[in-house]
Scaffold this motif. Structure first.
Motif, PDB file in Angstrom:
ATOM      1  N   ARG A   9       0.834  -1.200   0.000  1.00 27.09           N
ATOM      2  CA  ARG A   9       0.000   0.000   0.000  1.00 27.09           C
ATOM      3  C   ARG A   9       0.873   1.256   0.000  1.00 27.09           C
ATOM      4  O   ARG A   9       0.581   2.227  -0.715  1.00 27.09           O
ATOM      5  CB  ARG A   9      -0.925  -0.010   1.218  1.00 27.09           C
ATOM      6  CG  ARG A   9      -1.786   1.241   1.368  1.00 27.09           C
ATOM      7  CD  ARG A   9      -2.673   1.485   0.157  1.00 27.09           C
ATOM      8  NE  ARG A   9      -3.551   2.634   0.369  1.00 27.09           N
ATOM      9  CZ  ARG A   9      -4.197   3.271  -0.595  1.00 27.09           C
ATOM     10  NH1 ARG A   9      -4.066   2.882  -1.857  1.00 27.09           N
ATOM     11  NH2 ARG A   9      -4.982   4.293  -0.321  1.00 27.09           N
ATOM     12  N   ALA A  10       1.944   1.234   0.779  1.00 24.34           N
ATOM     13  CA  ALA A  10       2.863   2.372   0.791  1.00 24.34           C
ATOM     14  C   ALA A  10       3.495   2.561  -0.585  1.00 24.34           C
ATOM     15  O   ALA A  10       3.668   3.695  -1.056  1.00 24.34           O
ATOM     16  CB  ALA A  10       3.944   2.166   1.855  1.00 24.34           C
ATOM     17  N   ASP A  11       3.823   1.460  -1.240  1.00 21.62           N
ATOM     18  CA  ASP A  11       4.384   1.518  -2.589  1.00 21.62           C
ATOM     19  C   ASP A  11       3.388   2.159  -3.557  1.00 21.62           C
ATOM     20  O   ASP A  11       3.754   3.003  -4.385  1.00 21.62           O
ATOM     21  CB  ASP A  11       4.744   0.103  -3.046  1.00 21.62           C
ATOM     22  CG  ASP A  11       5.276   0.061  -4.464  1.00 21.62           C
ATOM     23  OD1 ASP A  11       6.448   0.421  -4.667  1.00 21.62           O
ATOM     24  OD2 ASP A  11       4.521  -0.326  -5.374  1.00 21.62           O
ATOM     25  N   GLU A  12       2.125   1.759  -3.437  1.00 21.33           N
ATOM     26  CA  GLU A  12       1.079   2.326  -4.297  1.00 21.33           C
ATOM     27  C   GLU A  12       0.930   3.829  -4.063  1.00 21.33           C
ATOM     28  O   GLU A  12       0.862   4.620  -5.015  1.00 21.33           O
ATOM     29  CB  GLU A  12      -0.247   1.621  -4.024  1.00 21.33           C
ATOM     30  CG  GLU A  12      -1.408   2.155  -4.858  1.00 21.33           C
ATOM     31  CD  GLU A  12      -2.727   1.485  -4.526  1.00 21.33           C
ATOM     32  OE1 GLU A  12      -3.612   1.460  -5.396  1.00 21.33           O
ATOM     33  OE2 GLU A  12      -2.874   0.987  -3.388  1.00 21.33           O
ATOM     34  N   LEU A  13       0.900   4.234  -2.805  1.00 17.11           N
ATOM     35  CA  LEU A  13       0.740   5.652  -2.486  1.00 17.11           C
ATOM     36  C   LEU A  13       1.933   6.474  -2.969  1.00 17.11           C
ATOM     37  O   LEU A  13       1.765   7.603  -3.451  1.00 17.11           O
ATOM     38  CB  LEU A  13       0.562   5.828  -0.976  1.00 17.11           C
ATOM     39  CG  LEU A  13      -0.752   5.311  -0.383  1.00 17.11           C
ATOM     40  CD1 LEU A  13      -0.709   5.386   1.136  1.00 17.11           C
ATOM     41  CD2 LEU A  13      -1.938   6.094  -0.927  1.00 17.11           C
ATOM     42  N   ALA A  14       3.137   5.917  -2.850  1.00 18.91           N
ATOM     43  CA  ALA A  14       4.321   6.629  -3.336  1.00 18.91           C
ATOM     44  C   ALA A  14       4.253   6.802  -4.850  1.00 18.91           C
ATOM     45  O   ALA A  14       4.639   7.848  -5.390  1.00 18.91           O
ATOM     46  CB  ALA A  14       5.590   5.878  -2.939  1.00 18.91           C
ATOM     47  N   GLY A  15       3.756   5.770  -5.536  1.00 20.61           N
ATOM     48  CA  GLY A  15       3.584   5.872  -6.985  1.00 20.61           C
ATOM     49  C   GLY A  15       2.576   6.940  -7.362  1.00 20.61           C
ATOM     50  O   GLY A  15       2.788   7.724  -8.296  1.00 20.61           O
TER      51      GLY A  15
END
Length: 232
Positions: A132-138
């Motif tokens: 989820r953190a990866d998605e938000l950073a993207g």
């Protein structure tokens, strides 16, 4: 308080980039897994294109955001998939770049009663909060444009279907083995090999041991680029 952070850079270096942070109360998490019904604080941000914009700066910025948000009076644990960020924050790696951000880190650290604990979590390994953190950073890297982010993700997924031939896989394995041996023989404190490069090759060496792993075009190109850079 527990936090998960991540950074993304669409072109590394150069950007644009994005950072993200997910914060939860300590009692809302077991180990590194959120309990059912837990409601996290989610935030992300955009870092414009610039020669100095890198994935590492995005990762550090995410940690800075957590230190700004989390109450300074309470213990804090930060999960990150960036070995570089964790090692520099802990003093294991010597700071050689991003001095401006690390100065902010020290300033925010001085305001806390207890220094935060850091724990490394493997990226892209199915960990829900890290994913989820990866998605938000993207999304942050696309300045909040979720449609643009989804299209970017779809194009990346198409790349993943380009399965290399047996000969290409063999050549890639050999390059990764040579790079892994080279990096392992060099002192992390003095060599010019970045922590990100070192971690990427370590991960690729493990993944290539699995018979069902097919590297993406980006992964293959990065290996080839490192092989050329370090002449292996």
């Amino acid at each position: 308080m527990v936090a998960f952070t991540d950074g993304a850079c669409l072109k590394n270096p150069g950007g644009p980039a994005g950072w993200s942070a997910i914060l939860l109360a300590a009692q809302a998490i077991t180990g590194s897994v959120a309990r059912e019904g837990a409601v996290p604080i989610e935030c992300y941000g955009y870092i414009p294109q610039a020669p100095t914009t890198t994935n590492n700066r995005a990762e550090i910025t995410a940690v800075l955001a957590v230190l700004c948000i989390a109450a300074a009076d309470y213990p804090l644990k930060i999960y990150s998939d960036s070995e570089y960020t964790i090692k520099v924050a802990q003093g294991t790696y010597q700071m050689k770049a991003n001095a401006d951000l690390w100065a902010l880190y020290r300033m925010l650290l001085a305001r806390r009663k207890v220094a935060p604990l850091f724990e490394w979590v493997r990226g892209h390994a199915g960990h829900d909060l890290n994913e989820r953190a990866d998605e938000l950073a993207g999304i942050g890297a696309w300045n909040g444009d979720k449609n643009a982010y989804r299209k970017w993700q779809e194009s990346s997924a198409l790349e993943a279907h380009n399965v290399p031939s047996s000969a290409e896989l063999l050549a890639l394995r050999q390059q990764v083995q040579k790079l892994n041996s080279l990096f392992g023989s060099l002192d992390p404190q003095t060599s010019r090999v970045s922590a990100q490069e070192r971690q990427f090759i370590e991960d690729m060496a493990k993944r290539l041991q699995k018979s069902n792993f097919n590297p993406t075009l980006k992964q293959s190109n990065w290996v080839k680029g490192l092989a050329a850079k370090y002449k292996v």
